[in-house]
Design an enzyme around this catalytic site. Sequence first.
Site, PDB file in Angstrom:
ATOM      1  N   ASP A 130       0.855  -1.188   0.000  1.00 18.28           N
ATOM      2  CA  ASP A 130       0.000   0.000   0.000  1.00 18.28           C
ATOM      3  C   ASP A 130       0.892   1.239   0.000  1.00 18.28           C
ATOM      4  O   ASP A 130       2.037   1.193   0.464  1.00 18.28           O
ATOM      5  CB  ASP A 130      -0.876   0.039   1.264  1.00 18.28           C
ATOM      6  CG  ASP A 130      -2.032  -0.962   1.213  1.00 18.28           C
ATOM      7  OD1 ASP A 130      -2.312  -1.513   0.146  1.00 18.28           O
ATOM      8  OD2 ASP A 130      -2.651  -1.183   2.273  1.00 18.28           O
ATOM      9  N   ARG A 181      -1.311  -0.687  -8.555  1.00 20.64           N
ATOM     10  CA  ARG A 181      -2.707  -0.334  -8.221  1.00 20.64           C
ATOM     11  C   ARG A 181      -2.782   1.186  -8.332  1.00 20.64           C
ATOM     12  O   ARG A 181      -1.994   1.885  -7.674  1.00 20.64           O
ATOM     13  CB  ARG A 181      -3.053  -0.757  -6.803  1.00 20.64           C
ATOM     14  CG  ARG A 181      -4.444  -0.242  -6.364  1.00 20.64           C
ATOM     15  CD  ARG A 181      -4.635  -0.251  -4.865  1.00 20.64           C
ATOM     16  NE  ARG A 181      -4.668  -1.590  -4.319  1.00 20.64           N
ATOM     17  CZ  ARG A 181      -4.271  -1.887  -3.074  1.00 20.64           C
ATOM     18  NH1 ARG A 181      -3.809  -0.932  -2.277  1.00 20.64           N
ATOM     19  NH2 ARG A 181      -4.333  -3.121  -2.641  1.00 20.64           N
TER      20      ARG A 181
HETATM   21  C1  FAD Z   1      -8.793  -1.199  -3.340  1.00 21.66           C
HETATM   22  C2  FAD Z   1      -8.339   0.150  -2.867  1.00 21.66           C
HETATM   23  C3  FAD Z   1      -7.075   0.284  -2.328  1.00 21.66           C
HETATM   24  C4  FAD Z   1      -6.609   1.540  -1.919  1.00 21.66           C
HETATM   25  N1  FAD Z   1      -5.320   1.679  -1.495  1.00 21.66           N
HETATM   26  C5  FAD Z   1      -4.849   2.911  -1.204  1.00 21.66           C
HETATM   27  C6  FAD Z   1      -3.473   3.128  -0.887  1.00 21.66           C
HETATM   28  O1  FAD Z   1      -2.657   2.197  -0.852  1.00 21.66           O
HETATM   29  N2  FAD Z   1      -3.064   4.389  -0.616  1.00 21.66           N
HETATM   30  C7  FAD Z   1      -3.925   5.463  -0.655  1.00 21.66           C
HETATM   31  O2  FAD Z   1      -3.495   6.599  -0.433  1.00 21.66           O
HETATM   32  N3  FAD Z   1      -5.240   5.272  -0.921  1.00 21.66           N
HETATM   33  C8  FAD Z   1      -5.716   4.040  -1.198  1.00 21.66           C
HETATM   34  N4  FAD Z   1      -7.042   3.885  -1.510  1.00 21.66           N
HETATM   35  C9  FAD Z   1      -8.003   4.994  -1.257  1.00 21.66           C
HETATM   36  C10 FAD Z   1      -8.098   5.952  -2.442  1.00 21.66           C
HETATM   37  O3  FAD Z   1      -6.903   6.677  -2.572  1.00 21.66           O
HETATM   38  C11 FAD Z   1      -9.268   6.933  -2.271  1.00 21.66           C
HETATM   39  O4  FAD Z   1      -9.086   7.678  -1.100  1.00 21.66           O
HETATM   40  C12 FAD Z   1     -10.632   6.270  -2.185  1.00 21.66           C
HETATM   41  O5  FAD Z   1     -10.719   5.166  -3.038  1.00 21.66           O
HETATM   42  C13 FAD Z   1     -11.747   7.267  -2.588  1.00 21.66           C
HETATM   43  O6  FAD Z   1     -11.549   7.688  -3.894  1.00 21.66           O
HETATM   44  P1  FAD Z   1     -12.462   7.241  -5.133  1.00 21.66           P
HETATM   45  O7  FAD Z   1     -11.547   6.873  -6.250  1.00 21.66           O
HETATM   46  O8  FAD Z   1     -13.407   6.198  -4.735  1.00 21.66           O
HETATM   47  O9  FAD Z   1     -13.174   8.564  -5.636  1.00 21.66           O
HETATM   48  P2  FAD Z   1     -13.933   9.748  -4.886  1.00 21.66           P
HETATM   49  O10 FAD Z   1     -13.996  10.857  -5.879  1.00 21.66           O
HETATM   50  O11 FAD Z   1     -13.331  10.025  -3.559  1.00 21.66           O
HETATM   51  O12 FAD Z   1     -15.359   9.142  -4.671  1.00 21.66           O
HETATM   52  C14 FAD Z   1     -16.229   8.828  -5.742  1.00 21.66           C
HETATM   53  C15 FAD Z   1     -17.510   8.259  -5.174  1.00 21.66           C
HETATM   54  O13 FAD Z   1     -17.244   7.003  -4.572  1.00 21.66           O
HETATM   55  C16 FAD Z   1     -17.985   6.830  -3.386  1.00 21.66           C
HETATM   56  N5  FAD Z   1     -17.049   6.697  -2.245  1.00 21.66           N
HETATM   57  C17 FAD Z   1     -15.732   6.955  -2.236  1.00 21.66           C
HETATM   58  N6  FAD Z   1     -15.191   6.685  -1.025  1.00 21.66           N
HETATM   59  C18 FAD Z   1     -16.205   6.260  -0.248  1.00 21.66           C
HETATM   60  C19 FAD Z   1     -16.305   5.840   1.099  1.00 21.66           C
HETATM   61  N7  FAD Z   1     -15.250   5.805   1.910  1.00 21.66           N
HETATM   62  N8  FAD Z   1     -17.506   5.472   1.570  1.00 21.66           N
HETATM   63  C20 FAD Z   1     -18.597   5.494   0.762  1.00 21.66           C
HETATM   64  N9  FAD Z   1     -18.561   5.892  -0.530  1.00 21.66           N
HETATM   65  C21 FAD Z   1     -17.402   6.273  -1.023  1.00 21.66           C
HETATM   66  C22 FAD Z   1     -18.868   8.036  -3.257  1.00 21.66           C
HETATM   67  O14 FAD Z   1     -20.086   7.726  -3.898  1.00 21.66           O
HETATM   68  C23 FAD Z   1     -18.129   9.088  -4.047  1.00 21.66           C
HETATM   69  O15 FAD Z   1     -18.961  10.076  -4.552  1.00 21.66           O
HETATM   70  C24 FAD Z   1      -7.492   2.666  -1.990  1.00 21.66           C
HETATM   71  C25 FAD Z   1      -8.761   2.521  -2.537  1.00 21.66           C
HETATM   72  C26 FAD Z   1      -9.190   1.300  -2.993  1.00 21.66           C
HETATM   73  C27 FAD Z   1     -10.537   1.193  -3.622  1.00 21.66           C
END
Ligand code: FAD
Length: 314
Positions: A130, A181
Site C-alpha cells: 500500500d 494499483r
Molecule cells: C482497493 C483500494 C485500495 C486503496 N489503497 C490505497 C493506498 O494504498 N493508498 C492510498 O493513499 N489510498 C488508497 N485507496 C483509497 C483511495 O486513494 C481513495 O481515497 C478512495 O478510493 C476514494 O476515492 P475514489 O476513487 O473512490 O473517488 P472519490 O472521488 O473520492 O469518490 C467517488 C464516489 O465514490 C464513493 N465513495 C468513495 N469513497 C467512499 C467511502 N469511503 N464510503 C462510501 N462511498 C465512497 C462516493 O459515492 C463518491 O462520490 C485505496 C482505494 C481502494 C478502492
Amino acid sequence: MLRDFLIMLSESSLARSFTMHAPGARSVARRFVAGETIEEGIATARALNRAGMKVTLDYLGESVSSREEAREAADTYLRVIDRIAAEKLDANVSLKLTQMGQDIDEEFLHENVTRVFARARENDMFVRLDMESSAYTQRTIDFFRRAWDEGYTNIGIVLQAYMRRSEQDVKLANELGARVRLCKGAYVEPAEVAYQAKTEVDANFVALMKMLLSDGTYPAIATHDEKMINATRAWADSHQIPKDAFEFQMLYGVRRDLQEQLQRAGYTVRVYVPFGVAWYPYLMRRMAERPANMFFIVKAVLKESPLGFMFNGR
Ligand SMILES: Cc1cc2nc3c(=O)[nH]c(=O)nc-3n(C[C@H](O)[C@H](O)[C@H](O)COP(=O)(O)OP(=O)(O)OC[C@H]3O[C@@H](n4cnc5c(N)ncnc54)[C@H](O)[C@@H]3O)c2cc1C
C-alpha cells in the site's frame, strides 16, 4: 476543510482512544472492516469468493514503532498466507511498510517484510505494498525496487493520482513490468507535491489509467468513482484491451452495488478486505472520503445512548 480535519483526527492518539472506546464505534467500523481476527477476515474472503469477487486481505496497522509489534504483524501475514493457500482462496495480501518497521530501521524492515514476500512466493501469491503519505513515497518505491531486484517479482506497488510525480513512477513500473494499483490518494498533501483540485486529480487518474492499461502489467484500477470506471471501460473497449488484462478494485463495504454490477458485466473485481483491531485510522480515512459516512457513527453512538429508542421504533 472537513476532509483535512478528519485526516488530522486519524493521526491523533487522543481521538483514537476516545473513538475506539465510544459506544457503537466498533459496530460502525464493521461496515468497513471484516472483523478483528484472521478467522473473520478469511470468512469474509470466502463469502466474497463465493459471490465471484477476488480479495486482497489487509491486516490493519500502521506507524508501528516497536520491533516486536512489527514482527508480530509480519507473523500475522504469514498465517494469513498459509490460510489463503490451505483454503485455496482467490486472494492475495496488501500491507503497509510503516506497519512492518519502516519508521524503525530500513534493514530491519527489509528482513521483516521479505519473510512475507518469500512465504507468498512459495505459495505463488502476490503481495501489494500500500502507499502511505508523501513522506514515504520515495522510500516505498526504493524499498520496492530493491526487493524486486532481489527477485521478489511477486510484489507490486500503489501509485496515487493526486501525486504530481506519479507519471514518472508509472513509467518506471511499466518498464520493470511491475503491477500497479492506481488510486486517487487518501492523505492530505501539500500543493508542492500533490494536485489539490478534484478535477486535476481526476484528469491525472485518467491519464495514468491509460498509460497502465496500454503499457502496464495487469494494472488494478482502484476507485468507486463511476466516471473513472467508465473512462477505464471506454479506453479498454476502444483499444481492444481484454477484460482479463486488468482488474477493478474497491474497498469492503463501499459501493457493493457497483462491485456486483461490474462483476456481472464480466470484469474482474477485487475487494480490499481489512481486518484487525487497529481499525481507527482506516475508518477515519473512509469518513474523510465521504463525510456522509459520519452519519453512521452518529447514528450508532445515539443508538446505544439513552436516545436509542428513537432508532428502535419504540
Ligand atoms: C482497493 C483500494 C485500495 C486503496 N489503497 C490505497 C493506498 O494504498 N493508498 C492510498 O493513499 N489510498 C488508497 N485507496 C483509497 C483511495 O486513494 C481513495 O481515497 C478512495 O478510493 C476514494 O476515492 P475514489 O476513487 O473512490 O473517488 P472519490 O472521488 O473520492 O469518490 C467517488 C464516489 O465514490 C464513493 N465513495 C468513495 N469513497 C467512499 C467511502 N469511503 N464510503 C462510501 N462511498 C465512497 C462516493 O459515492 C463518491 O462520490 C485505496 C482505494 C481502494 C478502492
